[in-house]
Write a protein that holds these residues in place. Structure first.
Motif, mmCIF file in Angstrom:
data_model
loop_
_atom_site.group_PDB
_atom_site.id
_atom_site.type_symbol
_atom_site.label_atom_id
_atom_site.label_comp_id
_atom_site.label_asym_id
_atom_site.label_seq_id
_atom_site.Cartn_x
_atom_site.Cartn_y
_atom_site.Cartn_z
ATOM 1 N N ASN A 60 -6.770 4.778 -11.333
ATOM 2 C CA ASN A 60 -7.636 3.683 -10.904
ATOM 3 C C ASN A 60 -7.334 2.394 -11.658
ATOM 4 O OD1 ASN A 60 -9.384 4.425 -8.739
ATOM 5 N ND2 ASN A 60 -10.480 5.808 -10.120
ATOM 6 N N SER A 83 -7.422 10.646 -12.975
ATOM 7 C CA SER A 83 -7.950 9.712 -11.975
ATOM 8 C C SER A 83 -8.299 8.352 -12.588
ATOM 9 C CB SER A 83 -9.186 10.307 -11.301
ATOM 10 O OG SER A 83 -8.836 11.440 -10.543
ATOM 11 N N TYR A 95 -6.615 5.318 -2.209
ATOM 12 C CA TYR A 95 -7.543 5.522 -3.310
ATOM 13 C C TYR A 95 -7.030 6.606 -4.257
ATOM 14 C CZ TYR A 95 -8.888 9.481 -0.384
ATOM 15 O OH TYR A 95 -8.857 10.627 0.379
ATOM 16 N N CYS A 148 0.826 -1.211 0.000
ATOM 17 C CA CYS A 148 0.000 0.000 0.000
ATOM 18 C C CYS A 148 0.860 1.260 0.000
ATOM 19 C CB CYS A 148 -0.943 0.001 1.209
ATOM 20 S SG CYS A 148 -2.315 -1.175 1.044
ATOM 21 N N ARG A 208 -6.829 9.906 -6.253
ATOM 22 C CA ARG A 208 -7.240 11.283 -5.963
ATOM 23 C C ARG A 208 -6.255 12.234 -6.621
ATOM 24 N NH1 ARG A 208 -4.537 8.940 -1.991
ATOM 25 N NH2 ARG A 208 -2.977 10.110 -0.808
ATOM 26 N N ARG A 232 -9.618 -6.342 2.006
ATOM 27 C CA ARG A 232 -9.504 -4.945 1.583
ATOM 28 C C ARG A 232 -10.528 -4.052 2.275
ATOM 29 N NH1 ARG A 232 -8.832 -4.991 -4.938
ATOM 30 N NH2 ARG A 232 -10.480 -6.563 -4.770
ATOM 31 N N PRO A 263 -8.378 -0.956 4.014
ATOM 32 C CA PRO A 263 -8.548 -0.346 2.686
ATOM 33 C C PRO A 263 -7.222 0.146 2.100
ATOM 34 C CG PRO A 263 -10.144 0.525 4.259
ATOM 35 C CD PRO A 263 -9.130 -0.237 5.048
ATOM 36 N N LEU A 279 -4.220 0.963 -10.053
ATOM 37 C CA LEU A 279 -4.504 0.423 -8.713
ATOM 38 C C LEU A 279 -5.235 -0.913 -8.814
ATOM 39 C CD1 LEU A 279 -5.634 3.648 -6.796
ATOM 40 C CD2 LEU A 279 -3.390 2.563 -6.782
ATOM 41 N N ARG A 280 -6.204 -1.004 -9.719
ATOM 42 C CA ARG A 280 -6.966 -2.244 -9.856
ATOM 43 C C ARG A 280 -6.079 -3.383 -10.344
ATOM 44 N NH1 ARG A 280 -9.976 -0.783 -13.608
ATOM 45 N NH2 ARG A 280 -9.176 -2.042 -15.341
#
Length: 427
Positions: free
Chosen positions: A380, A376, A419, A360, A421, A412, A416, A383-384
């Motif tokens: 994403n 963004s 995210y 993380c 941003r 998760r 978490p 990250l996925r």
């Protein structure tokens, strides 16, 4: 602690760009070198002598006094830089050279870097962003995006230099430095540093070109060379010879040139090749491109990459064409390869909680760099895909599948991940 001596040098250079500095070696004193010692990274790789920061610090005061004495007597001689080949990010089998100096040499290099920056930074133009105090990659990206948004650009030259750090000519670099520095002892030590050579497979290799990547003083030396070869020439010569508006934005050896006229772009690219050749540099012809990039001709516009971002002409919700940025597809692919290799290597070396925490932290680093306006969606995507790679390898920690996707999703929810941003706004 502020170094008042460096501040004074910087003030003098700022107030008079033509000022020449003739006495600098007295700034290599015990106090300044102790400050350099505190600033150096104790976890960095060690040079050929095997001396770490901790080991050098066991007799720190004595060692510093000894070093100062040798510097005064012109008895200090830099050692050859140990060269290692490290993997290129995301490119299996590809490597790049990294120079690792001895710790005492790093001390001297650090002080040289500080003095050179104090003298030359006031000379550097606003088009230069790399390795400068208070400036970074995002500043260069924002400046480029602002120009593309506010000015009528039609063509963009995506400039790529071949092995820039490795082809800097020592004699020509020294001639540039001597325009501002005429302290003979300082110049001699700088020449000794450049001529110290590389230690490769037990052999010392010396050359009249190149500044090792990894040396503390190399970035400012590379900036000085690029300032006189590119930035100053572009400002004083190129702009006056163009019919339309042109703009150079450079970060170290990565540069982009924006042109309002196609003919100017063609002429600049041709002149650039000749200019670089005069200073023993060259363009990478395969990676240097002239592309159409125009808000007025969105459908005809192409894309180009700069500092890990792809610039393209997009549209707003109101249908207006504007320049936007997103993560470079090549960079995303390369970084996912790195994620895969890291997960494979460390999947059984830590407990799951520790692995997830480290993972993380890496995701957060990606977000801090690529989390810019308009991007963004691509963050994403990364990250996925990165988390799917993590799950794949965690599921292989034993012979039987130990973590289903449901278990991973539940995990998760409890812990978490970071995210996507916007961390850096471009407007």
């Amino acid at each position: 602690m502020l170094d008042t001596k460096l501040i004074r040098i910087n003030e003098l250079s700022t107030s008079d760009h033509k000022m020449v500095f003739k006495q600098l070696m007295h700034h290599f004193d015990v106090e300044s070198l102790l400050r350099c010692y505190q600033q150096l990274d104790g976890k960095a790789a060690v040079g050929s002598d095997g001396i770490t920061k901790e080991k050098y610090g066991e007799n720190l005061i004595e060692n510093i006094h000894n070093l100062v004495g040798r510097l005064k007597q012109m008895a200090y001689k830099p050692n050859a830089v140990r060269q290692v080949m490290i993997p290129k990010e995301g490119k299996r089998g590809a490597t790049r050279p990294l120079g690792i100096g001895n710790f005492e040499d790093k001390l001297v290099q650090k002080r040289m870097q500080d003095i050179l920056e104090a003298i030359f930074d006031p000379l550097f133009l606003s088009s230069s962003f790399g390795f400068r105090t208070g400036l970074g990659c995002h500043d260069a990206v924002k400046a480029l995006r602002d120009h593309l948004y506010h000015r009528p650009v039609y063509k963009v030259i995506d400039l790529d230099l071949s092995n820039y750090f490795g082809t800097i000519n020592h004699d020509k670099l020294m001639a540039m430095i001597e325009r501002k520095i005429q302290d003979k002892r300082f110049i001699r030590y700088l020449k000794r540093m450049l001529k110290a050579g590389l230690l490769e497979d037990g052999k010392i290799i010396r050359s009249d070109t190149g500044v090792p990547q990894g040396n503390i003083a190399s970035p400012v030396l590379a900036n000085i060379y690029a300032h006189f070869v590119l930035d100053e020439w572009f400002e004083k010569v190129v702009k006056s010879c163009c019919r339309g508006e042109v703009k150079l934005i450079r970060y170290a050896d990565d540069a982009v040139i924006c042109c309002t006229l196609g003919k100017d772009a063609t002429r600049i690219k041709e002149a650039m090749g000749k200019r670089l050749k005069r200073f023993d540099l060259s363009m990478n012809e395969e990676k240097t491109h002239v592309v159409t990039f125009s808000k007025a001709q969105r459908l005809a516009s192409s894309t180009f990459d700069f500092l890990g971002f792809t610039f393209y002409v997009g549209i707003t919700k109101g249908g207006k064409s504007i320049p936007k940025v997103k993560s470079s597809g090549k960079k995303i692919k390369a970084k996912l390869v790195v994620v895969n290799e890291w997960c494979r290597k460390y999947k059984n070396k830590y407990r799951l909680a520790e692995l997830w925490k480290i993972f993380c932290t890496k995701l957060e680093g990606h977000i801090q760099y690529y989390g810019v306006s308009f991007n963004s969606k691509m963050v994403n995507v990364f990250l996925r895909k990165a988390q799917n790679i993590f799950w794949k390898w965690m599921n292989r920690r034993s012979q039987r599948n130990s973590m289903t996707m449901k278990k991973f999703n539940d995990y998760r929810k409890l812990y978490p991940p970071p995210y996507a941003r916007v961390c850096q706004r471009l407007f």
